[in-house]
Design a protein around this motif. Structure first.
Motif, mmCIF file in Angstrom:
data_model
loop_
_atom_site.group_PDB
_atom_site.id
_atom_site.type_symbol
_atom_site.label_atom_id
_atom_site.label_comp_id
_atom_site.label_asym_id
_atom_site.label_seq_id
_atom_site.Cartn_x
_atom_site.Cartn_y
_atom_site.Cartn_z
ATOM 1 N N THR A 68 44.868 57.660 9.352
ATOM 2 C CA THR A 68 46.035 57.136 10.049
ATOM 3 C C THR A 68 47.322 57.676 9.445
ATOM 4 N N LEU A 69 47.207 58.382 8.319
ATOM 5 C CA LEU A 69 48.359 58.997 7.665
ATOM 6 C C LEU A 69 48.343 60.498 7.929
ATOM 7 N N PRO A 70 49.515 61.129 8.074
ATOM 8 C CA PRO A 70 49.556 62.560 8.402
ATOM 9 C C PRO A 70 49.347 63.458 7.189
ATOM 10 N N ASP A 71 49.126 64.745 7.475
ATOM 11 C CA ASP A 71 49.156 65.813 6.462
ATOM 12 C C ASP A 71 48.067 65.713 5.398
ATOM 13 N N TYR A 72 46.888 65.307 5.782
ATOM 14 C CA TYR A 72 45.742 65.330 4.866
ATOM 15 C C TYR A 72 46.080 64.696 3.507
ATOM 16 N N LEU A 91 48.874 53.288 -0.505
ATOM 17 C CA LEU A 91 49.158 54.564 0.156
ATOM 18 C C LEU A 91 50.567 54.566 0.748
ATOM 19 N N ASP A 92 50.991 53.453 1.297
ATOM 20 C CA ASP A 92 52.344 53.361 1.858
ATOM 21 C C ASP A 92 53.414 53.568 0.795
ATOM 22 N N ALA A 93 53.063 53.270 -0.458
ATOM 23 C CA ALA A 93 53.996 53.470 -1.575
ATOM 24 C C ALA A 93 54.018 54.925 -2.050
ATOM 25 N N GLY A 94 53.255 55.780 -1.371
ATOM 26 C CA GLY A 94 53.237 57.200 -1.721
ATOM 27 C C GLY A 94 52.200 57.576 -2.752
ATOM 28 N N GLU A 95 51.374 56.623 -3.166
ATOM 29 C CA GLU A 95 50.343 56.895 -4.154
ATOM 30 C C GLU A 95 49.140 57.559 -3.491
ATOM 31 N N ARG A 96 48.450 58.447 -4.244
ATOM 32 C CA ARG A 96 47.334 59.182 -3.661
ATOM 33 C C ARG A 96 46.106 59.270 -4.577
ATOM 34 N N LYS A 97 46.252 58.933 -5.851
ATOM 35 C CA LYS A 97 45.162 59.157 -6.802
ATOM 36 C C LYS A 97 44.114 58.056 -6.722
ATOM 37 N N VAL A 98 42.859 58.486 -6.555
ATOM 38 C CA VAL A 98 41.761 57.545 -6.391
ATOM 39 C C VAL A 98 41.623 56.636 -7.608
ATOM 40 N N ARG A 99 41.580 57.222 -8.788
ATOM 41 C CA ARG A 99 41.364 56.415 -9.989
ATOM 42 C C ARG A 99 42.537 55.488 -10.273
ATOM 43 N N ALA A 100 43.750 55.865 -9.846
ATOM 44 C CA ALA A 100 44.908 54.990 -10.030
ATOM 45 C C ALA A 100 44.764 53.739 -9.169
ATOM 46 N N TRP A 101 44.190 53.898 -7.978
ATOM 47 C CA TRP A 101 43.975 52.710 -7.145
ATOM 48 C C TRP A 101 42.875 51.836 -7.728
ATOM 49 N N TYR A 102 41.785 52.453 -8.193
ATOM 50 C CA TYR A 102 40.719 51.672 -8.814
ATOM 51 C C TYR A 102 41.247 50.868 -10.004
ATOM 52 N N ALA A 103 42.216 51.447 -10.718
ATOM 53 C CA ALA A 103 42.754 50.787 -11.916
ATOM 54 C C ALA A 103 43.473 49.483 -11.575
ATOM 55 N N ARG A 104 43.842 49.309 -10.328
ATOM 56 C CA ARG A 104 44.467 48.050 -9.898
ATOM 57 C C ARG A 104 43.442 46.918 -9.797
ATOM 58 N N HIS A 105 42.189 47.287 -9.859
ATOM 59 C CA HIS A 105 41.097 46.333 -9.700
ATOM 60 C C HIS A 105 40.089 46.545 -10.831
ATOM 61 N N THR A 106 39.156 45.626 -10.957
ATOM 62 C CA THR A 106 38.079 45.824 -11.915
ATOM 63 C C THR A 106 36.969 46.581 -11.208
ATOM 64 N N ALA A 107 36.676 47.794 -11.653
ATOM 65 C CA ALA A 107 35.649 48.620 -11.018
ATOM 66 C C ALA A 107 34.470 48.804 -11.964
ATOM 67 N N ALA A 108 33.281 48.538 -11.486
ATOM 68 C CA ALA A 108 32.078 48.792 -12.272
ATOM 69 C C ALA A 108 31.765 50.279 -12.239
ATOM 70 N N GLU A 109 31.310 50.823 -13.363
ATOM 71 C CA GLU A 109 30.901 52.223 -13.431
ATOM 72 C C GLU A 109 29.407 52.280 -13.720
ATOM 73 N N VAL A 110 28.684 52.992 -12.862
ATOM 74 C CA VAL A 110 27.235 53.074 -12.980
ATOM 75 C C VAL A 110 26.857 54.481 -13.427
ATOM 76 N N VAL A 111 26.105 54.577 -14.513
ATOM 77 C CA VAL A 111 25.708 55.880 -15.056
ATOM 78 C C VAL A 111 24.402 56.332 -14.412
ATOM 79 N N PHE A 112 24.431 57.537 -13.832
ATOM 80 C CA PHE A 112 23.242 58.168 -13.259
ATOM 81 C C PHE A 112 22.826 59.325 -14.159
ATOM 82 N N ALA A 113 21.533 59.515 -14.293
ATOM 83 C CA ALA A 113 21.029 60.544 -15.203
ATOM 84 C C ALA A 113 21.051 61.939 -14.602
#
Length: 211
Positions: free
Chosen positions: A84-88, A169-191
């Motif tokens: 819904t946002l322009p310019d990829y 996104l409306d605030a101009g932010e684009r980094k995936v990990r920066a958005w995750y940092a706003r929340h508690t995200a579980a990290e699962v280790v795959f071998a």
């Protein structure tokens, strides 16, 4: 699509799968990456086939060639959605589109250029969000040398986070990990590092196709 395995803490019926194919494909010279062929099938088709048994519905995030992607997703009745946002603006925009159309509680995302994603991706991420009481889980791998690689777009995200992601996104932010940092995200280790291998160039793809 089959029901979830006993190992999954969340039923398959509660998961929608999302193939992220909305990028510019700059490292491939601007081609639509998800439609480039590996062993006779578009990359996105490999990902769809891997995700399908793990979810109850599928969607494809694409910003061009919608008709082609619609045909690609037809065996699984995958809907094709655009940013819904322009310019990829990046994978978060595709994730937002997926969160908004998902008719389930959870969205399981994977990039279109990773044809060997784990068959237990959904089950293991689902188990992690339940065990750690989070709304996001992502994948990581650790190699023989102990080096950690993050794979943030292989993720399970609760659809209630759509509004927060839209504001980010409306605030101009684009980094995936920066958005995750706003929340508690579980990290699962795959071998298996190969399961998260992503194709980055046409030359790489040609070499894989010959292998």
């Amino acid at each position: 699509m089959p029901s979830s395995s006993p190992a999954s803490a969340i039923p398959t019926a509660a998961l929608t799968g999302l193939v992220l194919a909305g990028g510019r494909g700059q490292r491939m010279g601007g081609v639509d990456k998800g439609l480039q062929h590996l062993h006779g099938q578009p990359l996105a088709a490999h990902v769809l086939a891997r995700l399908a048994p793990q979810v109850s519905a599928l969607a494809i995030s694409a910003n061009r060639n919608h008709d082609v992607y619609a045909e690609l997703g037809a065996p699984w009745y995958a809907q094709v959605i655009a940013d819904t946002l322009p310019d990829y603006p990046g994978p978060l925009a595709g994730l937002l589109a997926g969160l908004r159309v998902a008719g389930t509680e959870w969205l399981l995302s994977a990039p279109c250029d990773s044809p060997w994603l784990p068959a237990d991706l959904g089950a293991r991420l689902a188990a992690a969000v339940r065990a750690q009481n989070t709304l996001i889980a992502t994948a990581t791998t650790v190699n023989a040398a102990g080096e950690v690689s993050l794979h943030p777009v292989f993720a399970l995200v609760h659809t209630s986070l759509a509004g927060d992601l839209a504001a980010f996104l409306d605030a101009g932010e684009r980094k995936v990990r920066a958005w995750y940092a706003r929340h508690t995200a579980a990290e699962v280790v795959f071998a298996d590092e190969r399961a998260f291998y992503n194709v980055n160039s046409l030359q790489e793809l040609a070499e894989l196709d010959r292998a």
